[in-house]
Motif scaffolding. Structure first.
Motif, PDB file in Angstrom:
ATOM      1  N   HIS A 103     -11.400 -20.282 -10.091  1.00  0.00           N
ATOM      2  CA  HIS A 103     -11.474 -20.215  -8.636  1.00  0.00           C
ATOM      3  C   HIS A 103     -12.940 -20.158  -8.217  1.00  0.00           C
ATOM      4  O   HIS A 103     -13.806 -19.784  -9.013  1.00  0.00           O
ATOM      5  CB  HIS A 103     -10.745 -18.969  -8.118  1.00  0.00           C
ATOM      6  N   PRO A 104     -13.238 -20.510  -6.965  1.00  0.00           N
ATOM      7  CA  PRO A 104     -14.606 -20.282  -6.467  1.00  0.00           C
ATOM      8  C   PRO A 104     -14.985 -18.808  -6.649  1.00  0.00           C
ATOM      9  O   PRO A 104     -14.148 -17.918  -6.500  1.00  0.00           O
ATOM     10  CB  PRO A 104     -14.508 -20.670  -4.987  1.00  0.00           C
ATOM     11  N   TRP A 105     -16.258 -18.561  -6.944  1.00  0.00           N
ATOM     12  CA  TRP A 105     -16.652 -17.201  -7.273  1.00  0.00           C
ATOM     13  C   TRP A 105     -16.391 -16.232  -6.125  1.00  0.00           C
ATOM     14  O   TRP A 105     -16.072 -15.063  -6.351  1.00  0.00           O
ATOM     15  CB  TRP A 105     -18.128 -17.163  -7.670  1.00  0.00           C
ATOM     16  N   GLN A 106     -16.469 -16.749  -4.872  1.00  0.00           N
ATOM     17  CA  GLN A 106     -16.199 -15.867  -3.734  1.00  0.00           C
ATOM     18  C   GLN A 106     -14.750 -15.392  -3.746  1.00  0.00           C
ATOM     19  O   GLN A 106     -14.467 -14.238  -3.423  1.00  0.00           O
ATOM     20  CB  GLN A 106     -16.478 -16.596  -2.413  1.00  0.00           C
ATOM     21  N   VAL A 107     -13.832 -16.290  -4.120  1.00  0.00           N
ATOM     22  CA  VAL A 107     -12.417 -15.922  -4.167  1.00  0.00           C
ATOM     23  C   VAL A 107     -12.170 -14.883  -5.257  1.00  0.00           C
ATOM     24  O   VAL A 107     -11.450 -13.901  -5.061  1.00  0.00           O
ATOM     25  CB  VAL A 107     -11.554 -17.182  -4.411  1.00  0.00           C
ATOM     26  N   THR A 108     -12.791 -15.090  -6.423  1.00  0.00           N
ATOM     27  CA  THR A 108     -12.602 -14.152  -7.526  1.00  0.00           C
ATOM     28  C   THR A 108     -13.173 -12.782  -7.192  1.00  0.00           C
ATOM     29  O   THR A 108     -12.533 -11.749  -7.430  1.00  0.00           O
ATOM     30  CB  THR A 108     -13.252 -14.711  -8.802  1.00  0.00           C
ATOM     31  N   VAL A 109     -14.377 -12.740  -6.626  1.00  0.00           N
ATOM     32  CA  VAL A 109     -14.996 -11.459  -6.278  1.00  0.00           C
ATOM     33  C   VAL A 109     -14.186 -10.728  -5.215  1.00  0.00           C
ATOM     34  O   VAL A 109     -13.908  -9.525  -5.338  1.00  0.00           O
ATOM     35  CB  VAL A 109     -16.447 -11.680  -5.808  1.00  0.00           C
ATOM     36  N   CYS A 110     -13.800 -11.436  -4.165  1.00  0.00           N
ATOM     37  CA  CYS A 110     -13.012 -10.792  -3.107  1.00  0.00           C
ATOM     38  C   CYS A 110     -11.662 -10.321  -3.630  1.00  0.00           C
ATOM     39  O   CYS A 110     -11.186  -9.238  -3.255  1.00  0.00           O
ATOM     40  CB  CYS A 110     -12.817 -11.763  -1.944  1.00  0.00           C
ATOM     41  N   SER A 111     -11.035 -11.092  -4.501  1.00  0.00           N
ATOM     42  CA  SER A 111      -9.753 -10.691  -5.067  1.00  0.00           C
ATOM     43  C   SER A 111      -9.892  -9.432  -5.910  1.00  0.00           C
ATOM     44  O   SER A 111      -9.042  -8.525  -5.852  1.00  0.00           O
ATOM     45  CB  SER A 111      -9.169 -11.825  -5.911  1.00  0.00           C
ATOM     46  N   ALA A 112     -10.965  -9.353  -6.701  1.00  0.00           N
ATOM     47  CA  ALA A 112     -11.196  -8.160  -7.512  1.00  0.00           C
ATOM     48  C   ALA A 112     -11.396  -6.934  -6.631  1.00  0.00           C
ATOM     49  O   ALA A 112     -10.856  -5.849  -6.913  1.00  0.00           O
ATOM     50  CB  ALA A 112     -12.408  -8.371  -8.412  1.00  0.00           C
ATOM     51  N   LEU A 113     -12.149  -7.082  -5.547  1.00  0.00           N
ATOM     52  CA  LEU A 113     -12.384  -5.955  -4.639  1.00  0.00           C
ATOM     53  C   LEU A 113     -11.111  -5.553  -3.911  1.00  0.00           C
ATOM     54  O   LEU A 113     -10.844  -4.353  -3.710  1.00  0.00           O
ATOM     55  CB  LEU A 113     -13.478  -6.319  -3.640  1.00  0.00           C
ATOM     56  N   ILE A 114     -10.307  -6.522  -3.507  1.00  0.00           N
ATOM     57  CA  ILE A 114      -9.040  -6.206  -2.838  1.00  0.00           C
ATOM     58  C   ILE A 114      -8.116  -5.444  -3.782  1.00  0.00           C
ATOM     59  O   ILE A 114      -7.475  -4.456  -3.407  1.00  0.00           O
ATOM     60  CB  ILE A 114      -8.363  -7.497  -2.335  1.00  0.00           C
ATOM     61  N   GLY A 115      -8.048  -5.906  -5.044  1.00  0.00           N
ATOM     62  CA  GLY A 115      -7.219  -5.206  -6.011  1.00  0.00           C
ATOM     63  C   GLY A 115      -7.672  -3.774  -6.214  1.00  0.00           C
ATOM     64  O   GLY A 115      -6.856  -2.841  -6.239  1.00  0.00           O
ATOM     65  N   ALA A 116      -8.981  -3.566  -6.357  1.00  0.00           N
ATOM     66  CA  ALA A 116      -9.498  -2.213  -6.562  1.00  0.00           C
ATOM     67  C   ALA A 116      -9.280  -1.346  -5.329  1.00  0.00           C
ATOM     68  O   ALA A 116      -8.927  -0.162  -5.435  1.00  0.00           O
ATOM     69  CB  ALA A 116     -10.981  -2.281  -6.912  1.00  0.00           C
ATOM     70  N   PHE A 117      -9.488  -1.916  -4.139  1.00  0.00           N
ATOM     71  CA  PHE A 117      -9.278  -1.152  -2.905  1.00  0.00           C
ATOM     72  C   PHE A 117      -7.822  -0.729  -2.771  1.00  0.00           C
ATOM     73  O   PHE A 117      -7.531   0.391  -2.308  1.00  0.00           O
ATOM     74  CB  PHE A 117      -9.702  -1.981  -1.706  1.00  0.00           C
ATOM     75  N   SER A 118      -6.895  -1.599  -3.161  1.00  0.00           N
ATOM     76  CA  SER A 118      -5.478  -1.233  -3.085  1.00  0.00           C
ATOM     77  C   SER A 118      -5.169  -0.039  -3.983  1.00  0.00           C
ATOM     78  O   SER A 118      -4.370   0.830  -3.632  1.00  0.00           O
ATOM     79  CB  SER A 118      -4.610  -2.428  -3.480  1.00  0.00           C
ATOM     80  N   HIS A 119      -5.820   0.012  -5.141  1.00  0.00           N
ATOM     81  CA  HIS A 119      -5.626   1.133  -6.065  1.00  0.00           C
ATOM     82  C   HIS A 119      -6.138   2.430  -5.439  1.00  0.00           C
ATOM     83  O   HIS A 119      -5.436   3.446  -5.416  1.00  0.00           O
ATOM     84  CB  HIS A 119      -6.355   0.860  -7.375  1.00  0.00           C
ATOM     85  N   VAL A 120      -7.363   2.391  -4.932  1.00  0.00           N
ATOM     86  CA  VAL A 120      -7.961   3.592  -4.345  1.00  0.00           C
ATOM     87  C   VAL A 120      -7.153   4.043  -3.133  1.00  0.00           C
ATOM     88  O   VAL A 120      -6.869   5.242  -2.957  1.00  0.00           O
ATOM     89  CB  VAL A 120      -9.427   3.318  -3.956  1.00  0.00           C
ATOM     90  N   GLY A 121      -6.752   3.096  -2.280  1.00  0.00           N
ATOM     91  CA  GLY A 121      -5.979   3.451  -1.097  1.00  0.00           C
ATOM     92  C   GLY A 121      -4.626   4.046  -1.442  1.00  0.00           C
ATOM     93  O   GLY A 121      -4.185   5.023  -0.815  1.00  0.00           O
ATOM     94  N   TRP A 122      -3.965   3.465  -2.458  1.00  0.00           N
ATOM     95  CA  TRP A 122      -2.647   3.971  -2.844  1.00  0.00           C
ATOM     96  C   TRP A 122      -2.761   5.373  -3.427  1.00  0.00           C
ATOM     97  O   TRP A 122      -1.927   6.238  -3.155  1.00  0.00           O
ATOM     98  CB  TRP A 122      -2.016   3.014  -3.851  1.00  0.00           C
ATOM     99  N   ASP A 123      -3.787   5.618  -4.205  1.00  0.00           N
ATOM    100  CA  ASP A 123      -3.988   6.965  -4.744  1.00  0.00           C
ATOM    101  C   ASP A 123      -4.256   7.971  -3.633  1.00  0.00           C
ATOM    102  O   ASP A 123      -3.792   9.121  -3.690  1.00  0.00           O
ATOM    103  CB  ASP A 123      -5.148   6.967  -5.740  1.00  0.00           C
ATOM    104  N   ARG A 124      -5.006   7.565  -2.617  1.00  0.00           N
ATOM    105  CA  ARG A 124      -5.278   8.476  -1.514  1.00  0.00           C
ATOM    106  C   ARG A 124      -3.982   8.832  -0.788  1.00  0.00           C
ATOM    107  O   ARG A 124      -3.759   9.994  -0.418  1.00  0.00           O
ATOM    108  CB  ARG A 124      -6.261   7.825  -0.533  1.00  0.00           C
ATOM    109  N   VAL A 125      -3.124   7.844  -0.567  1.00  0.00           N
ATOM    110  CA  VAL A 125      -1.843   8.108   0.096  1.00  0.00           C
ATOM    111  C   VAL A 125      -0.962   9.007  -0.767  1.00  0.00           C
ATOM    112  O   VAL A 125      -0.296   9.918  -0.269  1.00  0.00           O
ATOM    113  CB  VAL A 125      -1.118   6.780   0.403  1.00  0.00           C
ATOM    114  N   SER A 126      -0.983   8.775  -2.081  1.00  0.00           N
ATOM    115  CA  SER A 126      -0.134   9.552  -2.983  1.00  0.00           C
ATOM    116  C   SER A 126      -0.575  11.007  -3.079  1.00  0.00           C
ATOM    117  O   SER A 126       0.249  11.888  -3.324  1.00  0.00           O
ATOM    118  CB  SER A 126      -0.132   8.925  -4.382  1.00  0.00           C
ATOM    119  N   HIS A 127      -1.869  11.258  -2.914  1.00  0.00           N
ATOM    120  CA  HIS A 127      -2.390  12.597  -3.159  1.00  0.00           C
ATOM    121  C   HIS A 127      -2.773  13.332  -1.888  1.00  0.00           C
ATOM    122  O   HIS A 127      -3.384  14.392  -1.955  1.00  0.00           O
ATOM    123  CB  HIS A 127      -3.605  12.500  -4.085  1.00  0.00           C
ATOM    124  N   SER A 128      -2.442  12.773  -0.744  1.00  0.00           N
ATOM    125  CA  SER A 128      -2.752  13.410   0.531  1.00  0.00           C
ATOM    126  C   SER A 128      -1.452  13.715   1.272  1.00  0.00           C
ATOM    127  O   SER A 128      -0.469  12.973   1.162  1.00  0.00           O
ATOM    128  CB  SER A 128      -3.642  12.491   1.380  1.00  0.00           C
TER     129      SER A 128
END
Length: 261
Positions: A103-128
């Motif tokens: 994929h274009p590097w912008q797509v890969t970088v943004c996808s990686a950040l979206i995946g990581a953000f979903s993890h952090v956000g889900w953990d915050r919801v689970s632990h708050s």
């Protein structure tokens, strides 16, 4: 925390199904597990702590980890996919084609950040306690006898895992794992693959209890997942480097072979 794999993939895989060409599915998945990779070092002087689960950690930890893991996945996925059981049910041979997807590097970088953000956000919801309070539950523990994080972690792990399983089965049934003509998959060598995979798994199982924080659930679980991945990678490498087997030939010398009467 919800299970690192497969449960944490649940928030991001629907994005790939919704707009396949907008996202790098491999980077979404590796980004979704990247924050928990820090647990590998739990109990050592290299332990990053919960800094990997912060917004700043998305850049200095999650992004390079996700991109590195995505590179590894594309390098080894074909050799692993051709050896996994239930190929028709899960469509494993289709995943072998991901080795050549770029994929274009912008797509890969943004996808990686979206995946990581979903993890952090889900953990915050689970632990708050914010979510149950928004739903009108002032004291979740008094009402249920459980703390919110206990309920949320189990629910997210089971529900997320089932969603990922359903998406995988559905994609395999529709032939939608890979869009386009599939390149030829590498030859399988299951005998070598499973011998090496099981040997590495057994050796790792002996070593894991001696690592720091071996009895702490989060580090132990993440290390088990990495051991499984390492065993599969070793099996694929061994299968690729082993000479092809001649299935229809008896390897005894001709004068020792019994004649067919």
């Amino acid at each position: 925390m919800p299970l690192t794999f497969p449960s944490h993939l649940a928030p991001v895989l629907p994005l790939k199904r919704w707009r396949p060409h907008w996202f790098d599915g491999v980077a979404l998945a590796t980004g979704a597990v990247a924050p928990d990779v820090g647990y590998l070092f739990h109990g050592t002087r290299f332990e990053p702590g919960m800094r990997t689960h912060t917004l700043g950690g998305l850049l200095w930890w999650c992004l390079p980890v996700a991109l590195g893991y995505a590179w590894v996945v594309r390098r080894v996925v074909a050799g692993i996919a051709v050896h996994l059981p239930a190929p028709r049910l899960f469509g494993w041979p289709q995943y072998a084609a991901l080795a050549r997807v770029r994929h274009p590097w912008q797509v890969t970088v943004c996808s990686a950040l979206i995946g990581a953000f979903s993890h952090v956000g889900w953990d915050r919801v689970s632990h708050s306690e914010r979510l149950p309070r928004l739903l009108g539950i002032a004291d979740f523990h008094a009402l249920t006898g459980l703390y919110w994080w206990q309920f949320a972690d189990v629910f997210a792990s089971l529900g997320g895992g089932l969603l990922v399983l359903a998406l995988a089965l559905g994609a395999a049934r529709r032939g939608a794992v890979f869009d386009g003509p599939r390149p030829p998959a590498p030859a399988a060598n299951p005998l070598v693959f499973w011998r090496v995979t099981l040997a590495v798994t057994g050796l790792g199982a002996l070593l894991l209890p001696g690592l720091p924080s071996a009895t702490v659930p989060a580090p132990a679980g993440v290390r088990v997942l990495h051991l499984g991945a390492l065993a599969l990678i070793a099996g694929a490498a061994a299968a690729r480097s082993a000479p092809p087997r001649e299935a229809d030939r008896d390897h005894r010398p001709d004068h020792e072979q019994r004649p067919i009467c």
